[in-house]
Design an enzyme around this catalytic site. Sequence first.
Site, short mmCIF file in Angstrom:
data_model
loop_
_atom_site.label_atom_id
_atom_site.label_comp_id
_atom_site.label_asym_id
_atom_site.label_seq_id
_atom_site.Cartn_x
_atom_site.Cartn_y
_atom_site.Cartn_z
N ASP A 1 3.74 -6.10 3.37
CA ASP A 1 3.48 -5.04 4.35
C ASP A 1 4.37 -5.31 5.56
OD1 ASP A 1 2.38 -2.85 5.65
OD2 ASP A 1 0.31 -3.44 5.28
N HIS B 1 3.72 2.81 13.24
CA HIS B 1 2.89 4.03 13.33
C HIS B 1 3.47 5.07 14.29
CE1 HIS B 1 -1.07 2.29 11.52
NE2 HIS B 1 -0.01 2.04 10.79
N ASP C 1 6.17 2.21 6.96
CA ASP C 1 4.91 1.50 6.72
C ASP C 1 4.09 2.28 5.71
OD1 ASP C 1 2.40 0.38 6.82
OD2 ASP C 1 2.04 0.79 8.94
N HIS D 1 0.82 -1.21 0.00
CA HIS D 1 0.00 0.00 0.00
C HIS D 1 0.85 1.26 0.00
CE1 HIS D 1 0.18 1.11 4.35
NE2 HIS D 1 0.26 -0.19 4.57
N GLU E 1 -5.20 1.71 2.60
CA GLU E 1 -5.09 0.52 3.44
C GLU E 1 -5.27 0.88 4.90
OE1 GLU E 1 -3.14 -2.58 5.96
OE2 GLU E 1 -2.67 -0.46 5.80
N GLU E 2 -4.72 2.02 5.28
CA GLU E 2 -4.69 2.39 6.69
C GLU E 2 -6.07 2.70 7.26
OE1 GLU E 2 -2.24 1.93 8.53
OE2 GLU E 2 -0.38 2.16 7.40
#
Lengths: 334, 376, 368
Positions: A223, A309, A168, A65, A200-201
């Site tokens: 990922d 994150h 990410d 992503h 995606e998130e």
Amino acid sequence: MNLYATLKRLCLISSPSGREGAVREEISSIISPFVDSVSVDSLGNLIALKKSRTEGAKKVMLCAHMDEIGFIVNSIGEDGAVRVGTLGGIRLAAASYTKVISQRGVKGALCANADVQPADYKADTMYIDIGAKNKREAERYVKIGDTFVCEPSLSKLCFSRVCGRPIDDRVGCAVLLELAERLSGVELSFDVYFVFSVQEEVGCRGSKPATFAISPDIAICFDVTATGDTPSAKPMACALGGGAAIKIKDNSVICHEDIVKALCKVAEAEKIPYQREVLTFGGTDTSSMQLTGCGAMAGAISIPMRYVHSGVETCDMKDVAACVSLAEKYLLSL
Amino acid sequence: MRSMNPYHRHILNNGPAELEDISLVVALASLFGPTGCEDRVAHFVLEEARRLCDSASCDRMGNVVGRISLGDPQKRKRVMLSAHTDEVGFMIEEIKSDGMLTFGCLGGMDPAILAGKRVLVGNEKTLINGVICSKAIHHKKKSERDSAVDSDKLYIDAGFTSREEAEAEISVGDFATFDEPADNSFTFGRDGQTLKMKALDDRMGCAVLIELMRKLNRERESLSLDLDVYFCFTVREETGCSGAIVVSEKIAPDFALVFESTAVGDIPDAPSEKRVAELGGGAVISVADRSTIYDAELIDTAFKVAKKNGIPLQVKRYLSGGNDAGHIHKSGVGVRSLAISVPTRYLHSPTCVAHCEDYRSARAIGFAMLEAINEI
Amino acid sequence: MASEEKFDKDIENIKFQLQNEIIKLCSIATVSGFESRATEKVSSMYRDRLDSFYCDAVGNHILLRSCGRKDAVKIMIDAHLDEIGFVVTEVLDGGFLRIANIGGIDRAIIQGAEVTVLGDETLHGVIASTPPHLKGDDDKLPTIDKALVDVGLGYSKEELEKIACVGTPVIFDKTYTSLKNGRLAGPSFDNKACGAIAICAVTSLEPSELAGDVYITLSCREETASRGGAYLCANRISPDYAMVIDVNLANAPDVSERESVPMGEGISISYSSSTSRALTRECARLCKEGEIPFTPKAEPSSTGTNAVAVNIAGGGVPVVDVGLPLRNMHTYNEIIALDDCYSLYRFIRAFVTSRELAEGFAREEGEI
């Protein structure tokens, strides 16, 4: 292609969920020479196709992503404070008191209302200080609906480790780009779709329509995954530097056993370092690829990463290289 | 005994055809259509769609779709206009031995607004009056007086005195909704332009679709648009089991415009960052909500055409809620989507409050967006 | 008198057969996500009685019993195949494994449970309980990631890793016990009991009796994916109408009547905004006509079963949600009543033979 250079190039372009245009253009320009066609669908997924010469060939979809977590402007207060909602699972305690940057390049500081403790941070208690004295000043630089992300950066740590954001999932994108280069000129008996997905998130929204359009036989997701090797970490038999992580499950998906076995077999045969990943939280595009249309055989090669994150996401480039090799050898074994 | 409301009477006597603007909204919102029992609304809109569209049908879930095709078949883009026919309501769970009915909620409902309300109980065939009851304040302990009564402690009294008597008219799995306003006072406020009733979410959207249908039908010769316009009245939005999924996968549109109501907090004591939008400020465009990040180009276009045509339009100033667009934009190979909402206070209550001008603004933006999409 | 006796005996025979078939299917390990492992066994059990048997790329097992007529309606009966379980997350020294749950598992029931580790070899184990003197002051249950499977002495870590590597599924041991009044206790009735009953019911009929082609989908991933494998099955089959069968929470002393269904009083039929009201009513009518005991159950927003997904798949499918009452759900001693199994058996037979349903719910393909 230098993996670190590619990763850095991609990390420094902001791409919050739903507004991935800039990274898409960059990826598109990098991958074009290695594939037969490149297209963008109505949600913004970038789909690069490397066709085989075989009639009615099987279809393999590889997906990473392009989007990252971020903020969207809700309102601007009379005092010039920019109020935001979140796009994706932001750890506000980690993001607070760092610099953020808008899609127009406006910089700001992400701060919390003074009377709130970090454990109680919610989007509603945060604001961005862009340096404006009042609403009128702020409105010259920021519009409702604008997006912000935490400032991107990427640095090398000791040994082969790198730290910054948003690794990410730019690292997954970098793996796919490297893979595309290595496979260019190689004749395969199946079509390979390199899919760089959006959104995606916010709940794997982009990969579903892309999968529906492609209808793949095999789908592999690239990922990041968590590790269990930091102080007081949730137990997890996955470590930074332990090699490519072959996903068995996460909270959204259980991978097809045949894919897991095949990936492990290739890793053993080619002496590529690998580990078996059982993630008890979080989800990936793997699930939407598995469960769209009439279903696809799905698996995932994950890049181990610490501090997901946050602004100091940390990876080991050796693991990243292992992921590329594993994917390459797996595809050649099909 | 309350008499039949004038809009119902009008529909009975003349059919839906002549009602327009706010009369049409009120007529639609008066209809009984809780999630899962949208038949009456579907019937109403299907009749209009049959009259005005090139083709119209109702699928097995109860979704009604009408199509008007304009211009060159080779160049036509496919546009889905969507509004949901269901409203929040209740489902009867048990019939007690004393004839009282217990219920569960269909859609997100605040227990603080339930007790004491008038409801209609029944299904697509029969309807009876009822009242939501809880124990009186006299019976409540002091500690109980501080909080709302949970919906599982509430019951509907329809006047039945035994289970047998109730079962003759009502079954487990039947439905209920809030009733119409007292004395048919559908509008209020100084200029009489403020609407007050149940189910404005999303019968205002349904009304927009019907009015656009009429406009396209009426002006089809003079319009230079190359579009297949699908008017989609979808079921079951409020419980997330959306009929919109089925419809959008069938139509596979290029674009979707979702007409909705959005909850606003423009009331005293609300902090400015949580007002969301202002009643009377025009239709609301969302940049993102919990289910969708909307198409950036469509958002920009909406504000451009609003400016050009002098239509009031505001941006939603808070990230919350979700609607059918959440399913539509991910359906098939993906659909570029935009939500156009009428700002509404006290959503999901018997007294949703909205302003007529905002409704008209949504209608105007809807048409202007069709013209704009034609150019994209 | 004599014929009545024979009739009762026939019923007892059917119940006995149902019990055997239920135990046989429930005894096969089908941990959610690992359903493909069961393909061989499931296939060998039923292949002879079917027109086709198919396992897809995700783990759905689709069984077809054809009525033999051209252009017949397609009837889908879904009962999910997967069951809850565990997966090995780490191999430790001394013969211990760490595990994570697959599906919703109550931490209150796992300590002391007997389990089977489905590795390259099958290992027996027990889930460790905490000795009293190691317990802290608070009586909070430990989280699943603290749970240990003890596979006995004698394994080195390296050895054990070869047998039961990270990712190996683990299940509760399969033991079945008969209780009074034809009640049956054991693991995995959720939901293979329903699957077994469906197969028995459909294959007990001659093809000519069927109102259409019957697809029994033993679907995968109901316990772990928000929209499980049944959704894919319905997309693939595009049935004219469908029934989703799943177990339903039965009455118990500490559960309110409103949140449960009675046991031993037949099947439950759900009224919900996530299913077809018309089909549900027809099914209630079928029950009344056939004197099949049932309890109507209102589940307003969602049935919480595959019905929700089947309803919106394949262009929209009218679906009815039918439940088999079950007590002690998601434990290794779930309890069902054979009387209810028999009611379900009869209802499925009525459902797949009903000409009224086939006529009333045949798909009409219309262009918009």
